[in-house]
Design a protein around this motif. Structure first.
Motif, mmCIF file in Angstrom:
data_model
loop_
_atom_site.group_PDB
_atom_site.id
_atom_site.type_symbol
_atom_site.label_atom_id
_atom_site.label_comp_id
_atom_site.label_asym_id
_atom_site.label_seq_id
_atom_site.Cartn_x
_atom_site.Cartn_y
_atom_site.Cartn_z
ATOM 1 N N GLU A 167 -31.046 31.263 -20.008
ATOM 2 C CA GLU A 167 -32.378 31.674 -19.590
ATOM 3 C C GLU A 167 -33.454 31.163 -20.551
ATOM 4 O O GLU A 167 -34.534 30.743 -20.129
ATOM 5 N N GLU A 168 -33.164 31.187 -21.858
ATOM 6 C CA GLU A 168 -34.154 30.751 -22.846
ATOM 7 C C GLU A 168 -34.082 29.253 -23.131
ATOM 8 O O GLU A 168 -34.957 28.702 -23.804
ATOM 9 N N GLY A 169 -33.026 28.613 -22.671
ATOM 10 C CA GLY A 169 -32.864 27.194 -22.951
ATOM 11 C C GLY A 169 -32.509 26.893 -24.392
ATOM 12 O O GLY A 169 -32.781 25.798 -24.887
ATOM 13 N N SER A 170 -31.875 27.854 -25.086
ATOM 14 C CA SER A 170 -31.535 27.660 -26.501
ATOM 15 C C SER A 170 -30.062 27.302 -26.659
ATOM 16 O O SER A 170 -29.204 27.800 -25.937
ATOM 17 N N PHE A 171 -29.808 26.426 -27.623
ATOM 18 C CA PHE A 171 -28.452 25.957 -27.906
ATOM 19 C C PHE A 171 -28.428 25.460 -29.344
ATOM 20 O O PHE A 171 -29.037 24.452 -29.667
ATOM 21 N N TYR A 172 -27.759 26.198 -30.238
ATOM 22 C CA TYR A 172 -27.771 25.841 -31.654
ATOM 23 C C TYR A 172 -26.535 26.441 -32.343
ATOM 24 O O TYR A 172 -25.878 27.338 -31.813
ATOM 25 N N VAL A 173 -26.242 25.935 -33.545
ATOM 26 C CA VAL A 173 -25.130 26.444 -34.342
ATOM 27 C C VAL A 173 -25.571 27.708 -35.067
ATOM 28 O O VAL A 173 -26.544 27.680 -35.830
ATOM 29 N N HIS A 174 -24.863 28.810 -34.837
ATOM 30 C CA HIS A 174 -25.181 30.072 -35.513
ATOM 31 C C HIS A 174 -24.525 30.140 -36.884
ATOM 32 O O HIS A 174 -25.163 30.459 -37.877
ATOM 33 N N HIS A 175 -23.238 29.853 -36.957
ATOM 34 C CA HIS A 175 -22.543 29.735 -38.237
ATOM 35 C C HIS A 175 -21.286 28.901 -38.034
ATOM 36 O O HIS A 175 -20.914 28.589 -36.897
#
Length: 464
Positions: free
Chosen positions: A153-161
């Motif tokens: 929904e937010e269009g977010s995609f990243y490494v958290h840890h």
């Protein structure tokens, strides 16, 4: 010139999506002093040196503590009484084989921090609408388990840890069963070039050791025998109905069924003539397991009587096996020559076989939300979607992916048109594909209602 000729490998070897709502909003963080970290590194190096020098080359295998014998002596996991089990029983603690790190042994100054400046940062908080994507990433000579956040929904995609791994990862399986806690957890089992399986707690950041291990290498100096596999672990499957059971397929031509409460394998399937590359428990039938091997066969076994199994063939080598949850008697299998076959376990021959790709089909997904949707990826660099029925498979859409040779794929359980693809392109080694952006896909699947809950039909036992 030497730097230019140095190989710069960057690839994704395996991946797995985790459904929403299982991860802690703010994972715990372990903090060590510099001295404590140096001691751990020194001890780890010493352990590795002992392991390399003291491996027992014999094939003697050790055994764990004797399990409780069920009423049916051939039913080691008591699958017959699965429906009558008391789900509130506390699990038995792991023994000497599956080791759980004792944080208190590291130092009195080890701290688990859940509050602090970093916890207020938005990217550190895992929202209820976030999916985790677990990725086995190999960069040059370093191997890492990356925990990505994906929010459609937010269009977010990243490494958290991320978690540094000691070897090349080959397979990932998520599980909620924690042998030390009756409450569901958020864990990840990893198999790789080492025969010992590692299980990590995804709700802990900066962790230097897995929550526990399954298996043990032989060691002459310590007079310990081998427990578990002899060679690399190629695939893993968690039994979502009988949650303390994990299956592992190996390059040693066997499948082991692990009792994670005991930390030992209680059943071995050893009727394969080559490496076992893919294993998959049936999504509804607790006792049914499919396993595909490099001998070109897929065996479907009843774990209550492991010797009772049926086999289907798609030579030369099986790459992937996937159950069709919306058609519970059926599964698909792919091989290293680009073929995919669809099997009904009640019939001797495949319902159909299609030449899906020019090379290995390394990713094979049957959607449990979109009826008839099959997704394939291949080392030929293409991803395709298929509309499948009992009578055949029709290509719905196809596209080249940017990841080079596609090595793996995962379908998001909460965003049924979002597919992650991993490959060996060092510049673009992972891609998130939105299938709904394809007009060809929408023309075929756009009007089909999504399945909102797990189908509970086909309760009749599958005779294999």
């Amino acid at each position: 010139m030497e730097e230019e000729n140095t190989p710069n490998v960057s690839l994704i070897s395996c991946m797995h999506f985790v459904q929403r709502g299982v991860a802690k909003a703010v994972p715990e963080k372990i903090e060590l002093t510099q001295g404590e970290l140096e001691n751990i590194i020194r001890q780890t190096a010493n352990d590795l040196r002992i392991a390399e020098q003291g491996d027992d080359e014999t094939d003697d295998e050790g055994t764990g503590s004797a399990p409780e014998i069920p009423a049916n002596p051939n039913d080691e996991f008591n699958f017959d009484n699965y429906d009558n089990e008391d789900l509130n029983l506390n699990p038995v603690g792991i023994g000497t084989v599956a080791t759980i790190p004792n944080l208190g042994d590291l130092s009195e100054n080890v701290q688990i921090r859940t509050e602090g400046p970093d916890s207020d940062e938005e990217d550190d908080i895992i929202k209820p609408e976030d999916n985790l994507l677990l990725v086995g990433h190999v960069e040059s000579d370093a191997s890492v388990l990356e925990v990505h956040i994906f929010n459609k929904e937010e269009g977010s995609f990243y490494v958290h840890h991320d978690i540094i791994l000691p070897w090349f990862p080959l397979c990932i399986e998520w599980l909620s069963h924690d042998p030390t806690d009756p409450n569901p957890g958020n864990l990840c089992a990893l198999g790789g070039m080492d025969p010992v399986i590692q299980v990590w707690d995804l709700d802990i950041e900066n962790c230097l050791e897995p929550a526990f291990k399954l298996g043990k290498k032989p060691n002459k100096k310590k007079k310990t025998k081998r427990i578990g596999h002899k060679e690399a672990v190629l695939d893993l499957s968690w039994n979502r109905n009988f949650t303390h059971v994990l299956a592992s397929g190996s390059a040693d031509n066997t499948v082991l069924l692990w009792d994670m409460d005991q930390g030992t394998p209680h059943t071995k399937l050893d009727y394969f003539a080559d490496k076992v590359q893919s294993v998959s428990f049936h999504p509804l039938e607790a006792q049914t397991l499919a396993a595909g091997a490099c001998d070109g066969s897929v065996c479907v076994a009843d774990c209550r009587t492991p010797s009772a199994h049926r086999a289907w063939h798609l030579p030369p080598e099986i790459e992937r096996v996937a159950w069709d949850q919306l058609n519970p008697f059926c599964f698909a299998m792919s091989n290293n020559e680009g073929k995919v076959a669809y099997i009904d376990c009640r019939q001797d021959e495949p319902l159909w076989t299609v030449q899906a790709h020019e090379k290995e089909v390394t990713g094979l997904i049957l959607s449990n939300k979109v009826p008839g949707l099959m997704i394939t990826v291949s080392t030929d660099g293409f991803m395709k979607t298929w509309d499948i029925t009992r009578s055949g498979a029709v290509t719905a859409s196809g596209r080249a992916v940017r990841v080079g040779q596609a090595l793996c794929a995962a379908l998001c359980p909460d965003a049924p048109y979002s597919v992650a693809v991993g490959g060996d392109n060092k510049e673009n080694y992972m891609e998130m594909v939105d299938l709904s952006l394809s007009d060809d896909f929408l023309n075929r699947f756009g009007s089909r209602p999504l399945v909102s809950a797990r189908t509970e039909e086909s309760s009749a036992s599958m005779e294999t």
